[in-house]
Design a protein around this motif. Structure first.
Motif: not given
Length: 805
Positions: A782, A785-786, A789-790, A792-793
Motif C-alpha cells: 500500500d 497508495d499512501r 494520498k499525500k 492529493l492532500k
C-alpha cells in the motif's frame, strides 16, 4: 594604389628588379597585391622597315617586303591604308603574340599567336601591327588610336624591340595602403618609402613658379564650417589656353587608368595622383559674386555634378559655393555649372583639407564614390594641401597653359605645416622591439625617413614632418625602426609572465559547446545573425513606446537603416529567419542562436554597454507546439543539471494564452510562447511558430554537476491522476507540488487537458502520469497508495485541486 615603375623612377634611383622592389615594399609594410608588366602579352614584335609595298590587284591589300634587321627580311600582306614604302611600323614575327581585335579593330578579344599563312595566294610571314593590337592607346603613344598601322619614329632602330619605344616595358605595382598611412596613397609618398628602404636620395618634384603682378581684385574666400574644412587654398590663374597635355603626362595618367581630358583638368588629376591631394579647377567666368564660400548645404539644396547627375543635399553635406549658388560637393565632385570648357580663359584652383568622416558620410549617403572622396576618406594632411597647390601652379607654368596671378588666398585654422618635435627614449624603443638596435642604425633609419634625428645619451629628438600624422609616441618610432631595420632581426621570445599551457577551451566555452551539441541532438540547427537590427523591428513585435527593448544603442555610421541599432533582443532576428525559411518552402524546422544582446546602462552612452549572452530558439511547422518548445527548454535545463519552473506571462508579440516566463529558482531568466497571430500576419507566416529566449548568464554561473545513482533493482510503479483545478493554474505549479510531495517521484508527464461537459465552466482537467521508483527496498503493497494520498492532500492544500471523479 597603382604605381608605375617609370613614374617612381622620377623621384628615386631604383636599381633593383621589380620583383626585388616588391619584396622590399612588403618588408617595410606595404603589401603589393599585384605586380603587372604593361606589355606582358606582347612578344616578338620589333621595328620593321617597309622596303617595298605593291598593291594586290582588285583588293585593298598590299604585299610588302619588310626589313626586320637582324631578324631578316619578310614578305607580309597588309590591308592598312597607311602602309607605304619607307615607313617604319611594328612587325610581329612568326610566333609572336599580340592582341586579337574584333571587326571594329578597336575591341580586344584576347591574345593570338602569329603564324605563317597565305592571303589571296600570297605568302605572309608575319603581321604589321596597329596600336590596338599592341595594347597601346592614344594617350600612351601618338597615333595609336588610328585605325591603321602604328607609325614609329624615323630614328627607330630597325629590328629593335618595340616595347621600350612604346613604353610597354613598364611595370605597375598595385599596393595596399594601410589606414594609418594616408600619406602613402600617392606616388611621392611611396617614393619617400622606397628611397628610405633602398638608402637612396628622394628627389622632390619642383614646386617653384613665378607670379605676375596681376591680381583678381575683390575676390574673397569665406569658410563658414572650419570644423569640416580646416584649410582652403584658392589661386587665380589667367590667360588660360585649353589644349592637350604633353605626352609624358597623358602616358602617366593612362598607366593608372586615367583618361586625358585637357591640360588644366589633367593637372588637377596628375597632382592628386602624384601628391595625394585632390584638387579642383573652376572656370572663373562662371563663378558669380567674385567669391568662394565653404558652408553646410541647406536642406534639400540641389546641385548637378560634372557627370550630369542631380543630387539633393542636406545640412550634413559640405558645399563649395560662389556668391550665388553651389559649385561643388566638397571632397566628392565639382559642379557642372563651373566645369572647365574649351572656351575657359580664367581658372580658380582649389586645394583643401576636408574632415574625412564628413566626406565618407556624404559619399555614402549620395551613393557617389570618386577618386577624390576615396583619398579624403583615408585622410589628407595640410602639408600636402599646401604643396599640391604649388605643384599645380608649377605645372601650369611648365606646360605654358596659363599665367599665375598674385591672388593667393589661404584660409586656415592655424595648423602648422612645419615639422613638430618629438623626444623618445631609445631604451623604450628597444624594449618595445625586444632587441637592441644599434644606435647608428636608428640614426640612419630616422635620417632616411626625414626625421632629422639628434641623439643625446638615451634621448632621441626627432623632427616629424607634417605629413606623418600617424607618429605620436615611442611605439610609433619603434615601428618605423623595425620595418626599415628588418623584422628578421626580431628574436622570438616569451613575455616575462607567459607560460606554456596545453591549450584547450575555457569552462565557459565548454558549457556553450555542450549546450549547442544538446540542442543539435534534438534536431535544432544553429543560425547566426547580425548584431544590428532595424528600429522598425520593435514595431513589428508590437512593443510599447516605453518598452525596455527600445532603449537601444544607435550606430554612428550604419550600413543602412535596417542595420542601424544594436539589438536588445534576439527575437526579431529569429522571427525574420522563420519567415524567410517559410517563404522559401521550408515549412517546418528548428533553429537556435547563441549570441549577445547589448543593453546600455545609460543613453547616450557614457560607458560600455552590458553584453548579455542569450539563447533564442525558434520552431515551426507540423508536429510543433507550445509543449514541443517547453520540452526543448527542459532539455536546456538538463544540460546544466537543473530544472526550470514556468509561470503564465504576457508578451506583445506572443499569444496571450500560450506564453510563459521561465524561472530558475526565484529569478525569471526568459520566456517562451507561440507567435501572436498579428505578428505572424505581418511576417506572412504560413505555419504556426514558437520562440524562446533566455539569458545564459544564470545557467553559466551554476556549479551543478551530474550525479549518478544505480538503477533500481525493484519494479517501478506508475499512477495516472486526473485532476480538476481552476483555469489559471499552470502545469508547472502542479508538477512542482507533486514532485515535492514524495521523494520517490522520478518523472511526471502531462498527457491530457480537458475542458467541457462534466467539468464546471470555470475549471479544467489535467491528467498526469506519475512514475514512482523505489530506492534500496521494494515498495510495500500500500506504499504507492499512501504516496498518492499525500500528493492529493498537498494539491488540495496548496492549489485547491481535486481528484476528478
Amino acid at each position: 594604389m597603382l604605381l608605375p615603375l617609370s613614374w617612381l623612377k622620377e623621384y628615386v634611383d631604383v636599381d633593383i628588379t621589380p620583383a626585388e622592389l616588391e619584396e622590399k615594399l612588403f618588408s617595410c609594410g606595404f603589401e603589393v597585391e599585384e605586380l603587372n608588366e604593361v606589355g606582358k602579352d606582347i612578344s616578338g614584335v620589333v621595328v620593321g622597315l617597309v622596303k617595298e609595298c605593291d598593291p594586290i590587284p582588285e583588293t585593298h591589300l598590299h604585299v610588302c617586303k619588310v626589313d626586320a634587321g637582324v631578324h631578316g627580311e619578310f614578305q607580309i600582306c597588309c590591308g592598312a591604308d597607311n602602309v607605304k614604302a619607307g615607313g617604319k611600323f611594328p612587325v610581329a614575327l612568326n610566333g609572336a603574340t599580340v592582341y586579337a581585335t574584333a571587326k571594329d579593330h578597336k575591341t580586344i578579344e584576347g591574345v593570338m599567336t602569329i603564324k605563317k599563312g597565305k592571303l589571296r595566294g600570297y605568302e605572309s610571314e608575319g603581321m604589321l601591327c596597329s596600336g590596338v593590337e599592341l595594347g597601346v592607346s592614344e594617350d600612351m603613344y601618338p597615333g595609336a588610336g588610328y585605325n591603321g598601322l602604328l607609325v614609329l619614329p624615323e630614328d627607330a632602330e630597325v629590328g629593335a624591340d618595340v616595347k621600350p619605344i612604346l613604353g610597354l616595358d613598364d611595370y605597375i605595382f598595385d599596393i595596399s595602403i594601410t589606414a594609418n598611412r594616408p600619406d602613402c596613397q600617392c606616388i611621392i609618398g611611396i617614393a619617400r618609402e622606397v628611397a628610405a628602404v633602398l638608402n637612396k636620395e628622394f628627389k622632390m618634384p619642383s614646386l617653384e613658379y613665378t607670379e605676375t603682378a596681376v591680381t583678381k581684385d575683390g575676390f574673397t574666400v569665406k569658410v563658414d564650417a572650419p570644423d569640416l574644412c580646416p584649410r582652403y587654398i584658392g589661386h587665380y590663374v589667367y590667360d588660360v589656353e585649353i589644349g592637350e597635355s604633353p605626352l609624358w603626362m597623358k602616358r602617366r595618367l593612362a598607366l593608372v587608368g586615367q583618361t586625358s581630358i585637357s591640360n588644366m583638368v589633367d593637372i588637377t588629376n596628375y597632382v592628386m595622383l602624384e601628391m595625394g591631394q585632390p584638387m579642383h579647377a573652376f572656370d572663373y567666368d562662371y563663378l558669380e559674386g567674385n567669391q568662394i564660400q565653404v558652408r553646410r548645404a541647406k536642406e534639400k539644396e540641389q546641385i548637378v555634378t560634372l557627370d550630369s547627375l542631380e543630387y539633393e543635399l542636406n545640412e550634413n553635406n559640405l558645399l563649395i559655393c560662389d556668391g550665388v549658388k553651389g559649385v561643388a560637393i566638397a571632397g566628392v565632385m565639382g559642379g557642372l555649372n563651373s566645369e572647365i570648357r574649351e572656351t575657359t580663359t580664367e581658372v580658380l584652383f582649389e586645394s583643401a583639407k576636408f574632415a574625412r568622416d564628413n566626406i565618407r558620410k556624404t559619399s555614402r549617403a549620395l551613393g557617389k564614390r570618386t577618386d577624390a572622396s576615396a583619398k579624403y576618406e583615408k585622410g589628407v594632411d595640410e602639408y600636402s594641401t599646401v604643396n599640391a597647390m604649388k605643384r599645380a601652379l608649377h605645372l601650369v607654368e611648365e606646360l605654358g597653359c596659363g599665367k599665375i596671378s598674385s591672388t593667393h588666398i589661404d584660409v586656415n585654422t592655424g595648423n602648422s605645416v612645419e615639422p613638430r618635435e618629438m623626444k623618445v627614449s631609445v631604451k623604450r624603443v628597444n624594449d618595445v622591439l625586444g632587441i637592441e638596435v644599434p644606435t647608428e642604425e636608428i640614426l640612419r633609419i630616422c635620417t632616411n625617413l626625414s626625421f632629422a634625428p639628434v641623439m643625446n645619451g638615451d634621448e632621441l629628438t626627432l623632427q616629424i614632418p607634417a605629413y606623418r600624422e600617424d607618429m605620436d609616441s615611442y611605439p610609433d618610432v619603434a615601428e618605423e625602426v623595425i620595418r626599415m631595420y628588418g623584422y628578421e632581426h626580431v628574436i622570438p621570445t616569451f613575455m616575462p609572465d607567459s607560460k606554456v599551457t596545453m591549450g584547450g577551451l575555457s569552462e565557459l566555452q565548454k558549457k556553450e559547446l555542450k549546450l549547442k551539441k544538446d540542442l543539435c541532438s534534438i534536431g535544432a540547427y544553429e543560425c547566426i545573425h547580425y548584431s544590428f537590427i532595424s528600429p522598425s523591428d520593435f514595431d513589428m513585435m508590437n512593443l510599447a513606446a516605453d518598452a525596455k527593448e527600445r532603449e537601444a544603442i544607435r550606430i554612428l555610421n550604419p550600413i543602412n537603416e535596417d542595420l542601424s541599432i544594436m539589438r536588445t533582443t534576439l527575437a526579431s532576428s529569429m522571427l525574420y529567419a522563420i519567415s524567410r525559411n517559410q517563404k522559401k518552402g521550408n515549412l517546418s524546422g528548428r533553429l537556435y542562436e547563441v549570441a549577445n544582446k547589448f543593453i546600455p546602462k545609460a543613453l547616450p552612452l557614457t560607458e560600455y554597454p552590458e553584453e548579455r549572452a542569450t539563447l533564442c530558439i525558434g520552431i515551426w511547422g507540423q508536429g510543433e507546439d507550445f509543449f514541443s518548445l517547453k520540452g526543448m527548454a527542459n532539455k536546456v535545463a538538463e544540460t546544466f543539471f537543473t530544472k526550470f519552473e514556468y509561470e503564465t506571462d504576457e508578451k506583445s508579440y506572443l499569444h496571450p494564452f500560450q506564453c510563459a516566463s521561465i524561472k530558475l529558482g526565484d529569478q525569471v531568466i526568459g520566456y517562451l510562447g507561440k507567435v501572436a497571430y498579428e505578428v505572424a500576419e505581418k511576417l506572412d507566416l504560413r505555419e504556426d511558430a514558437y520562440i524562446l529566449e533566455l539569458e545564459l548568464k544564470y545557467l553559466y554561473d551554476l556549479n551543478t554537476k551530474a550525479s549518478y545513482s544505480p538503477l533500481s533493482k525493484f519494479p517501478e510503479e506508475i499512477r495516472d491522476l486526473a485532476l480538476v483545478m481552476d483555469k489559471n493554474i499552470t502545469c508547472g505549479q502542479v508538477e512542482n507540488v507533486i514532485s515535492t510531495s514524495c521523494k520517490f517521484v522520478q518523472d511526471i508527464k502531462l498527457f491530457d487537458v480537458y475542458e467541457g461537459g462534466q467539468i464546471p465552466a470555470d475549471k479544467k482537467s489535467m491528467a498526469f502520469s506519475v512514475k514512482f521508483v523505489p530506492g534500496e527496498e521494494a515498495f510495500e503493497a500500500d506504499a504507492v497508495d499512501r504516496f498518492v494520498k499525500k500528493i492529493l492532500k498537498n494539491l488540495k492544500f496548496h492549489l485547491d485541486i481535486d481528484l476528478r471523479s
